[in-house]
Design a protein around this motif. Structure first.
Motif, short mmCIF file in Angstrom:
data_model
loop_
_atom_site.label_atom_id
_atom_site.label_comp_id
_atom_site.label_asym_id
_atom_site.label_seq_id
_atom_site.Cartn_x
_atom_site.Cartn_y
_atom_site.Cartn_z
N THR A 143 -34.83 -35.52 -3.13
CA THR A 143 -35.92 -36.45 -3.47
C THR A 143 -37.28 -35.79 -3.23
OG1 THR A 143 -34.52 -38.33 -2.86
CG2 THR A 143 -36.90 -38.71 -2.96
N HIS A 144 -37.41 -35.09 -2.12
CA HIS A 144 -38.67 -34.41 -1.79
C HIS A 144 -39.03 -33.39 -2.86
CE1 HIS A 144 -41.70 -32.10 0.37
NE2 HIS A 144 -40.98 -31.02 0.17
N PHE A 145 -38.09 -32.53 -3.21
CA PHE A 145 -38.40 -31.45 -4.15
C PHE A 145 -38.51 -31.96 -5.59
CE2 PHE A 145 -36.68 -28.64 -0.73
CZ PHE A 145 -37.86 -27.92 -0.53
N ALA A 146 -37.76 -33.02 -5.94
CA ALA A 146 -37.92 -33.60 -7.27
C ALA A 146 -39.34 -34.12 -7.46
CB ALA A 146 -36.90 -34.72 -7.47
N ASN A 147 -39.83 -34.84 -6.47
CA ASN A 147 -41.20 -35.34 -6.56
C ASN A 147 -42.22 -34.19 -6.57
OD1 ASN A 147 -41.40 -38.39 -6.54
ND2 ASN A 147 -39.95 -38.08 -4.87
N LYS A 148 -41.98 -33.17 -5.78
CA LYS A 148 -42.91 -32.04 -5.73
C LYS A 148 -42.97 -31.30 -7.07
CE LYS A 148 -44.23 -28.12 -2.85
NZ LYS A 148 -43.96 -27.39 -1.58
N GLU A 149 -41.82 -31.10 -7.70
CA GLU A 149 -41.82 -30.44 -9.01
C GLU A 149 -42.50 -31.30 -10.07
OE1 GLU A 149 -40.36 -27.05 -9.56
OE2 GLU A 149 -41.04 -27.45 -7.52
N ILE A 150 -42.25 -32.60 -10.04
CA ILE A 150 -42.88 -33.50 -11.01
C ILE A 150 -44.39 -33.56 -10.80
CG2 ILE A 150 -43.03 -35.90 -11.77
CD1 ILE A 150 -39.98 -36.08 -11.15
N ASP A 151 -44.84 -33.52 -9.55
CA ASP A 151 -46.28 -33.54 -9.26
C ASP A 151 -47.02 -32.44 -10.01
OD1 ASP A 151 -46.03 -35.70 -7.56
OD2 ASP A 151 -46.02 -34.50 -5.72
N ALA A 152 -46.37 -31.30 -10.23
CA ALA A 152 -47.03 -30.15 -10.86
C ALA A 152 -47.36 -30.40 -12.33
CB ALA A 152 -46.16 -28.91 -10.73
N PHE A 153 -46.64 -31.33 -12.98
CA PHE A 153 -46.92 -31.56 -14.41
C PHE A 153 -47.15 -33.05 -14.74
CE2 PHE A 153 -42.18 -31.25 -14.09
CZ PHE A 153 -41.83 -32.52 -14.51
N ALA A 154 -47.14 -33.93 -13.76
CA ALA A 154 -47.20 -35.37 -14.02
C ALA A 154 -48.48 -35.80 -14.73
CB ALA A 154 -47.04 -36.14 -12.72
N ASP A 155 -49.58 -35.08 -14.50
CA ASP A 155 -50.86 -35.46 -15.11
C ASP A 155 -51.10 -34.85 -16.48
OD1 ASP A 155 -51.47 -36.94 -12.85
OD2 ASP A 155 -52.52 -35.29 -11.87
N ARG A 383 -40.48 -41.81 -12.36
CA ARG A 383 -41.84 -41.26 -12.22
C ARG A 383 -42.58 -41.18 -13.55
NH1 ARG A 383 -43.61 -37.64 -8.22
NH2 ARG A 383 -45.48 -37.62 -9.55
N LEU A 384 -41.87 -40.90 -14.63
CA LEU A 384 -42.52 -40.63 -15.92
C LEU A 384 -42.30 -41.78 -16.88
CD1 LEU A 384 -41.52 -36.87 -16.33
CD2 LEU A 384 -43.55 -37.83 -15.23
N ARG A 385 -43.39 -42.41 -17.31
CA ARG A 385 -43.30 -43.54 -18.23
C ARG A 385 -43.20 -43.05 -19.67
NH1 ARG A 385 -47.50 -46.40 -18.92
NH2 ARG A 385 -49.03 -44.93 -18.05
N ASP A 386 -42.41 -43.78 -20.46
CA ASP A 386 -42.25 -43.48 -21.89
C ASP A 386 -41.77 -42.04 -22.12
OD1 ASP A 386 -43.29 -46.05 -22.49
OD2 ASP A 386 -45.34 -45.26 -22.33
#
Length: 416
Positions: A143-155, A383-386
């Protein structure tokens, strides 16, 4: 072709023609990279459930394609050992230490390379260590690393879920389990990929992995922690340093490459089927059901290395000699028309696939890998909509090597 003296040079060298009595197909190269299923189904049509093939360096082997024949090999280690010390082509000098096959097939002091009591002793230590690691928070790490990886491209509104997510997430979890720092885990992704891919750099990358893990073992002797390395060092089975390094290498390479490949394929299936995607988001569908389907249709290791005949015997209508190498076509076995006459029929609830191997050497870390994938998919979808594919599904491509078929890219878009 005979030489000028009228002799068959293959008979003297022990070439594939002499071993198999026919012209084997190459289980490497451009044809396999582009169409691995086509190559294997052609071999099944021409030779039946067992086919003569050549591996890199034109090393002869038997490719087992039939589901029941694969089960026979996996379930009978006295006939088909994992101990590569009886591999005739290597024993007689036709496979050099620099061969890209050695990292995948060569003997090591680990549980995968041995049978009987030595296997039970070593596998018990690994199983105990992995169970303890799982109990100490694999899901939390995932869970920690999934969120961390997504943070890098979420925006950004877009990503490649292969290179930005599936390639790195399993390695970060595994290196945390082993006791390695995150930075070294990221660096090891390329080396693990090269070992599976083969080619001239495979041995170099394998040596690099062992050097990093050797340094880890030295460090953990003086600085023990709550990790697999410390657990192996302290286990009552009394593994020596070489055995510990070999098992850390086994967990690292096998755990990362299979989990990252399986995660990419699960995401591909979800994103190319809107019903599955909406079912997962709404909670009507469980991730484990999708994982099970992928393990039938796209197992993370398409071909499993390898077993060695302990005596002359017959399998699949072919005479196999003592010391011959057999490699197991897990993907082809799962497609075997004798057990799946209609591949379109749902396999939900049927766990008799070959994705985790079988017999005494069945994967001991299957629950950890599945946990990582389930967390990775759940976190991503919430985490990612649509979330949607950024290209038509038929533009997604894969590249195969001897042992695996990997998705090249999975470009997606989403709302920010």
């Amino acid at each position: 072709m005979n030489d000028l003296a009228g002799n068959d040079p293959g008979a003297a060298r022990g070439c594939p023609v002499a071993h198999h009595g026919t012209d084997p197909a190459r289980l490497y190269g451009p044809d396999l990279a582009i169409d691995p299923v086509g190559v294997q189904e052609r071999l099944r049509k021409e030779h039946g459930p067992v086919a003569p093939v050549l591996l890199e360096g034109d090393v002869p082997a038997w490719l087992v394609l039939g589901y029941r024949d694969i089960r026979r090999v996996l379930d009978h280690p006295r006939q088909f050992t994992r101990d590569a010390r009886i591999w005739r082509d290597r024993r007689e000098g036709r496979v050099a230490d620099t061969s890209p096959l050695v990292p995948m097939l060569g003997w090591r002091p680990d549980c995968v390379s041995q049978d009987g009591e030595p296997h039970r002793r070593l596998r018990g230590a690994v199983t105990d260590g992995l169970q303890a690691a799982a109990g100490r928070g694999v899901r939390r790490h995932a869970t920690h690393f999934a969120n961390k990886e997504i943070d890098a491209f979420a925006d950004t509104g877009r990503a490649d879920l292969v290179s930005d997510y599936a390639e790195y997430l399993p390695m970060l979890v595994i290196t945390r389990v082993l006791g390695l720092p995150e930075a070294e885990g990221r660096d090891l992704v390329e080396s693990c990929a090269q070992v599976l891919k083969g080619g001239e750099d495979a041995v170099t990358h394998d040596i690099r992995i062992q050097e990093i893990l050797g340094a880890l073992v030295v460090r953990k002797r003086s600085e023990p922690g709550s990790d697999l390395t410390t657990a192996l060092l302290a286990h009552p089975a009394r593994l020596d340093e070489e055995e510990v390094v070999s098992h850390l290498r086994l967990v690292l390479i096998a755990g990362h490459t299979t989990t990252s490949n399986l995660l990419a394929r699960v995401l591909q299936l979800v994103l190319t089927d809107t019903a599955r995607l909406s079912g997962l988001i709404s909670g009507r569908l469980n991730v484990s059901a999708v994982v099970e389907e992928v393990m039938w249709n796209s197992p993370p290791l398409a071909v499993l290395p390898g077993r060695f005949a302990t005596s002359d015997l017959e399998i699949g209508g072919h005479r196999v000699q003592e010391g011959d190498l057999l490699v197991l076509g897990l993907a082809a076995g799962n497609r075997d028309p004798e057990i799946r006459p209609d591949p379109g029929v749902s396999v939900q609830g049927n766990q008799s696939h070959l994705a985790f191997s079988g017999g005494p050497h069945e994967c001991p870390g299957r629950n950890i890998g599945q946990a990582v994938i389930e967390i990775a998919v759940d976190v991503l979808l919430h985490r990612l909509r649509d979330l949607r594919l950024a290209v038509p599904p038929d533009e997604l491509s894969s590249t195969a090597s001897t042992w695996e078929t990997r998705l090249d890219r999975l470009p997606v878009e989403f709302s920010t």
